[in-house]
Design a protein around this motif. Structure first.
Motif, short mmCIF file in Angstrom:
data_model
loop_
_atom_site.label_atom_id
_atom_site.label_comp_id
_atom_site.label_asym_id
_atom_site.label_seq_id
_atom_site.Cartn_x
_atom_site.Cartn_y
_atom_site.Cartn_z
N TYR A 284 -24.52 19.78 -73.67
CA TYR A 284 -24.13 21.12 -74.11
C TYR A 284 -24.60 22.18 -73.13
O TYR A 284 -25.67 22.07 -72.54
CB TYR A 284 -24.72 21.42 -75.50
CG TYR A 284 -24.16 20.53 -76.57
CD1 TYR A 284 -22.90 20.77 -77.11
CD2 TYR A 284 -24.88 19.43 -77.03
CE1 TYR A 284 -22.37 19.95 -78.08
CE2 TYR A 284 -24.36 18.60 -78.00
CZ TYR A 284 -23.10 18.87 -78.53
OH TYR A 284 -22.58 18.04 -79.49
N ASP A 285 -23.81 23.22 -73.07
CA ASP A 285 -24.16 24.37 -72.25
C ASP A 285 -25.40 25.04 -72.83
O ASP A 285 -25.54 25.17 -74.04
CB ASP A 285 -22.97 25.34 -72.29
CG ASP A 285 -23.21 26.56 -71.44
OD1 ASP A 285 -23.01 26.46 -70.23
OD2 ASP A 285 -23.61 27.59 -71.98
N PRO A 286 -26.33 25.46 -71.97
CA PRO A 286 -27.57 26.07 -72.46
C PRO A 286 -27.33 27.28 -73.35
O PRO A 286 -28.07 27.51 -74.31
CB PRO A 286 -28.30 26.49 -71.19
CG PRO A 286 -27.48 26.10 -70.04
CD PRO A 286 -26.31 25.32 -70.49
N GLU A 287 -26.31 28.04 -73.02
CA GLU A 287 -26.04 29.23 -73.82
C GLU A 287 -25.51 28.84 -75.20
O GLU A 287 -25.74 29.55 -76.19
CB GLU A 287 -25.04 30.13 -73.09
CG GLU A 287 -25.06 31.56 -73.58
CD GLU A 287 -24.18 32.47 -72.74
OE1 GLU A 287 -24.01 32.21 -71.53
OE2 GLU A 287 -23.68 33.45 -73.31
N SER A 424 -23.02 35.49 -68.61
CA SER A 424 -22.22 34.81 -67.59
C SER A 424 -20.93 35.56 -67.33
O SER A 424 -20.51 36.40 -68.13
CB SER A 424 -21.88 33.40 -68.07
OG SER A 424 -23.04 32.69 -68.41
N GLU A 425 -20.30 35.23 -66.22
CA GLU A 425 -18.99 35.80 -65.92
C GLU A 425 -18.01 35.04 -66.81
O GLU A 425 -17.95 33.81 -66.76
CB GLU A 425 -18.71 35.60 -64.43
CG GLU A 425 -17.68 36.54 -63.85
CD GLU A 425 -16.27 36.15 -64.28
OE1 GLU A 425 -15.59 37.01 -64.88
OE2 GLU A 425 -15.89 35.00 -64.05
N PRO A 426 -17.25 35.75 -67.66
CA PRO A 426 -16.46 35.08 -68.70
C PRO A 426 -15.52 34.00 -68.20
O PRO A 426 -15.53 32.87 -68.71
CB PRO A 426 -15.67 36.21 -69.34
CG PRO A 426 -16.43 37.44 -69.04
CD PRO A 426 -17.12 37.21 -67.73
N LYS A 432 -16.08 26.50 -66.90
CA LYS A 432 -17.13 25.49 -66.87
C LYS A 432 -17.07 24.61 -68.12
O LYS A 432 -17.27 23.40 -68.07
CB LYS A 432 -18.49 26.19 -66.79
CG LYS A 432 -19.64 25.28 -66.39
CD LYS A 432 -20.90 26.10 -66.12
CE LYS A 432 -22.00 25.74 -67.10
NZ LYS A 432 -22.97 26.80 -67.30
N GLN A 433 -16.80 25.24 -69.25
CA GLN A 433 -16.71 24.47 -70.49
C GLN A 433 -15.56 23.46 -70.41
O GLN A 433 -15.66 22.35 -70.89
CB GLN A 433 -16.48 25.38 -71.71
CG GLN A 433 -17.54 26.45 -71.89
CD GLN A 433 -18.94 25.91 -71.74
OE1 GLN A 433 -19.33 24.96 -72.42
NE2 GLN A 433 -19.72 26.49 -70.83
N TRP A 490 -5.01 25.98 -69.16
CA TRP A 490 -5.22 24.92 -70.15
C TRP A 490 -6.62 25.01 -70.70
O TRP A 490 -7.50 25.65 -70.13
CB TRP A 490 -4.98 23.55 -69.52
CG TRP A 490 -5.84 23.28 -68.31
CD1 TRP A 490 -5.58 23.65 -67.02
CD2 TRP A 490 -7.10 22.61 -68.30
NE1 TRP A 490 -6.60 23.24 -66.20
CE2 TRP A 490 -7.55 22.60 -66.95
CE3 TRP A 490 -7.90 22.00 -69.27
CZ2 TRP A 490 -8.76 22.01 -66.57
CZ3 TRP A 490 -9.09 21.41 -68.88
CH2 TRP A 490 -9.50 21.43 -67.54
N LYS A 491 -6.80 24.39 -71.82
CA LYS A 491 -8.16 24.27 -72.37
C LYS A 491 -8.25 22.99 -73.19
O LYS A 491 -7.23 22.35 -73.47
CB LYS A 491 -8.51 25.48 -73.22
CG LYS A 491 -7.71 25.59 -74.50
CD LYS A 491 -8.31 26.66 -75.37
CE LYS A 491 -8.28 26.25 -76.82
NZ LYS A 491 -9.05 27.15 -77.65
N LEU A 492 -9.45 22.64 -73.53
CA LEU A 492 -9.66 21.43 -74.30
C LEU A 492 -9.66 21.76 -75.78
O LEU A 492 -10.04 22.84 -76.19
CB LEU A 492 -10.99 20.79 -73.92
CG LEU A 492 -11.04 20.28 -72.48
CD1 LEU A 492 -12.46 20.09 -72.03
CD2 LEU A 492 -10.25 19.00 -72.35
N LYS A 493 -9.19 20.80 -76.54
CA LYS A 493 -9.16 20.97 -78.00
C LYS A 493 -10.55 21.26 -78.56
O LYS A 493 -11.51 20.62 -78.17
CB LYS A 493 -8.65 19.69 -78.65
CG LYS A 493 -7.18 19.77 -79.01
CD LYS A 493 -6.77 18.53 -79.79
CE LYS A 493 -5.24 18.41 -79.75
NZ LYS A 493 -4.77 17.13 -80.26
#
Length: 493
Positions: A284-287, A424-426, A432-433, A490-493
């Motif tokens: 998981y991302d730290p944020e 972070s820069e949005p 990154k996610q 694109w993005k992930l579900k």
RNA sequence: GGCCUCGUCGCCAAGUGGUAAGGCAACGGUCUGCAACACCGUCAUCACCAGUUCAAAUCUGGUCGAGGCCUCCA
């Protein structure tokens, strides 16, 4: 409204009045450095990071001390197992701790003292306690005599007789009262030791925190924090040692954070259900971890699970999606110097007000015992309002909305920073996610981009059959395509 | 056994005397070639019982349930 916080000593919320106006002195029990930190440490440190940030935001000059306990039975045992010195072991884990805290985006405390750098102060405290008749030497060890300190158990609100009923006396200990605890321990061969009036030895657990806190913050200071589990015996003993020595009130406000459970079970080493911070950050991302932790009140128990972390990620993404959209829009349409707006409808008026009052509401929430969960609720409401301004696309006719959008985004970032969020820069964060989610899957970003290109051509040819095939194919693999005026992403579900 | 928390919508989670924030999920719409994002709308009387009060999720007593500390622990 003034800041109120829950004081464990009082058992209720109290108005925060620092000992010195405008300044706050705060000590938080850090870690015993013999192993990697786990998610429970992450919570405690993030909670007090936010306390630290908020107090500064509120205008206080804050002196924040967080220690390392680098002399202890567990360190000695672990070092022996590994055939290295205690010093080598503790230095290794101090480094690891700092890496973890940096990864989680924690601000550095003002001071980060190590117990072994405070041996003279510790010896001095123990000597003074003996002089005052509150401690006694017994076979090279020195013990604190709990019967001699009238306020003992005032923090944990326990009853001495009940405690004694369940207490046990470890073999070889020569205590006057089974509840007495060690201030100084005789060193066994091969253990780290320092010379003292009672022979070669080392400090007991508890005394180091009294020594470091009082040395850096004085005999009395404002806030002392730590996990709930430290209330007894650690903090109780710190009070006995410190007030026993100085005769002055030790700490004005005691703050304790709640535990982390794992899938509704207590996290414990015997159950084998604990995760280190580094294990979690692989996934998981730290944020996201930080966001998850602060969406619950700091005193409540919190349940660490994949589902809850995934939800936190979705929630945090909502903020970044807005920030991204707003940044892009504001880059295209600068806020004009004159911002007339001939007609403002009710719903716009309401959004303006919401943004206008955002900071006030945020402060009101945080002032109530650091209610970050409520504060985040207000931030979400601001997001919805700003998204609505964007969706309505009335900026041409009403530049005032553009000014409100710019102001709202600025406020979100400033208030988010108090919680350690949205830094972070949005676009980069969202990107990154996505790539993180692809790891371990069969798809690569390149494959996806290639399919997007093919689909673009198909759509240009009005070949929607092929276009939909590509969408469905990617959908089956968990990738969602997003068409917009600027092209397809694109993005992930 | 002693001490202490807690029980709010399918899930997460605010709310400690004045008539239930927010997020996720779900459903109905708008937008879209189809979608997604976003927006609009719908969605709880607060474990149970009794009491105090003009008024209770919020106070009191009890019942049931969950958890923590009492030994190292954030």
């Amino acid at each position: 409204m003034a800041l109120r916080l829950y004081n464990t000593m009082a058992g209720r919320k109290q108005e925060f009045v620092p000992l010195k106006p405008g300044a706050v002195s705060m000590y938080v029990c850090g870690v015993t450095v013999y192993d990697h930190c786990h998610i429970g440490h992450a919570r405690a440190n993030i909670v007090f990071d936010i306390v630290y940030r908020y107090l500064k935001f509120a205008g206080y000059a804050v002196t924040y001390v967080r220690n390392y306990t680098d002399v202890d039975d567990k360190i000695i045992n672990r070092a022996n197992e590994r055939g290295i010195s205690s010093k080598e072991l503790s230095e290794e884990y101090i480094r690891a701790f700092n890496e973890d805290m940096d990864a989680l985006g924690l601000q550095k405390p003002t001071h980060q003292p190590k117990a072994t750098d405070y041996i003279p102060q510790i010896v001095d405290l123990v000597s003074r306690l003996i002089e005052r008749g509150l401690a006694y030497e017994s076979g090279g060890d020195v013990y604190f005599a709990v019967d001699k300190f009238p306020g003992y158990l005032k923090l944990s609100k326990r009853n001495m007789d009940d405690m004694l009923a369940g207490a046990r006396i470890a073999p070889g200990e020569q205590k006057q009262n089974p509840m007495d605890f060690a201030l100084w321990k005789t060193a066994k061969p091969g253990e780290p030791s320092w010379s003292s009036p009672w022979g070669e030895g080392r400090p007991g657990w508890h005394i180091e925190c009294s020594a470091m806190s009082m040395d850096l913050l004085g005999p009395s200071f404002d806030i002392h924090g730590g996990g709930k589990d430290l209330v007894f015996p650690h903090h109780e003993n710190e009070i006995a040692q410190s007030e026993g020595t100085t005769g002055k009130p030790f700490v004005k406000y005691w703050m304790h954070n709640g535990f982390v459970n794992i899938n509704q079970e207590k996290m414990s080493k015997s159950l084998g259900n604990f995760f280190t911070i580094r294990e979690i950050l692989e996934k998981y991302d730290p944020e996201v971890v930080r966001f998850f932790i602060i969406t619950a009140h700091y005193r409540s128990p919190i349940d660490f699970s994949d589902q809850n972390l995934d939800e936190a990620k979705v929630g945090l993404s909502r903020f970044y999606e807005l920030l991204k959209a707003a940044d892009e829009l504001l880059a295209r349409m600068p806020v004009p110097s004159r911002i007339p707006c001939p007609t403002i409808d009710d719903s716009e008026r309401e959004i303006y007000d919401r943004i206008e009052l955002l900071e006030e509401r945020f402060i009101e929430a945080m002032d109530d015992d650091f209610n970050a969960a409520l504060a985040i609720g207000h931030l979400f409401e601001a997001v919805r309002g700003l998204n609505r301004l964007i969706a309505e696309r009335r900026f041409e006719q009403c530049p005032l909305s553009l000014a409100v959008l710019a102001d709202g985004v600025k406020k979100l970032r400033r208030l988010g920073d108090v919680l350690g969020l949205f830094g972070s820069e949005p676009a980069a964060w969202l990107e990154k996610q996505k790539s993180a989610g692809l790891q371990g899957g069969e798809l690569t970003a390149e494959t996806i981009e290639a399919l997007i290109a093919e689909r673009k051509q198909a759509r240009a040819d009005r070949n929607f059959t092929r276009s939909d095939e590509i969408r469905d194919e990617l959908d089956a693999k968990g990738v969602i395509l997003l068409d917009s005026r600027e092209g397809t992403t694109w993005k992930l579900k």
